[in-house]
Motif scaffolding. Sequence first.
Motif: not given
Length: 141
Positions: A1-5, A47-59, A97-101, A105-107
């Motif tokens: 699937m294309k990245r934009s999709n 308090t919001y917490e987000v951990t992991g990897r490959n997160v592009d943005s957090i809303q 809400m964490p968002v990854a492109a 690959g995101a955990e």
Amino acid sequence: MKRSNRTALRAVTAVGVVTALVFALAACSDEAVEQIDKAVDETYEVTYEVTGRNVDSIQFHDGGGDALNPKIETVDRPTLSWKKTVTLRGIMPAAVMPVAADPAGAEVMCRITHQGKVLAEEAGEGLLTSGGCVGESPVGG
């Protein structure tokens, strides 16, 4: 699937989660929820917490707006582990809400706490397509 999709699919999923939350609140009627939101003027901190990897943005809900239309703030390219404390009002739900492109690959783990109590917690790759963490307001309940 294309990245934009994939990005478009995640955006639609995020909007769907927020829409579902709004419809749940609106089930009583918009006017009733607005009256409750104005009457229950008590504030609470989360308090919001987000951990992991490959997160592009957090809303996240940042406390602006109202219960039917909360203001959503976005942090682009966050450094993980990420933590933010905000003040919400009345029956406004806490949401992050964490968002990854590239969700494959995101955990990711997200958590919402209020006075040391966990209101919501989710973890895993599916988190990125399930809408993150949404916690019910502790005010009045």
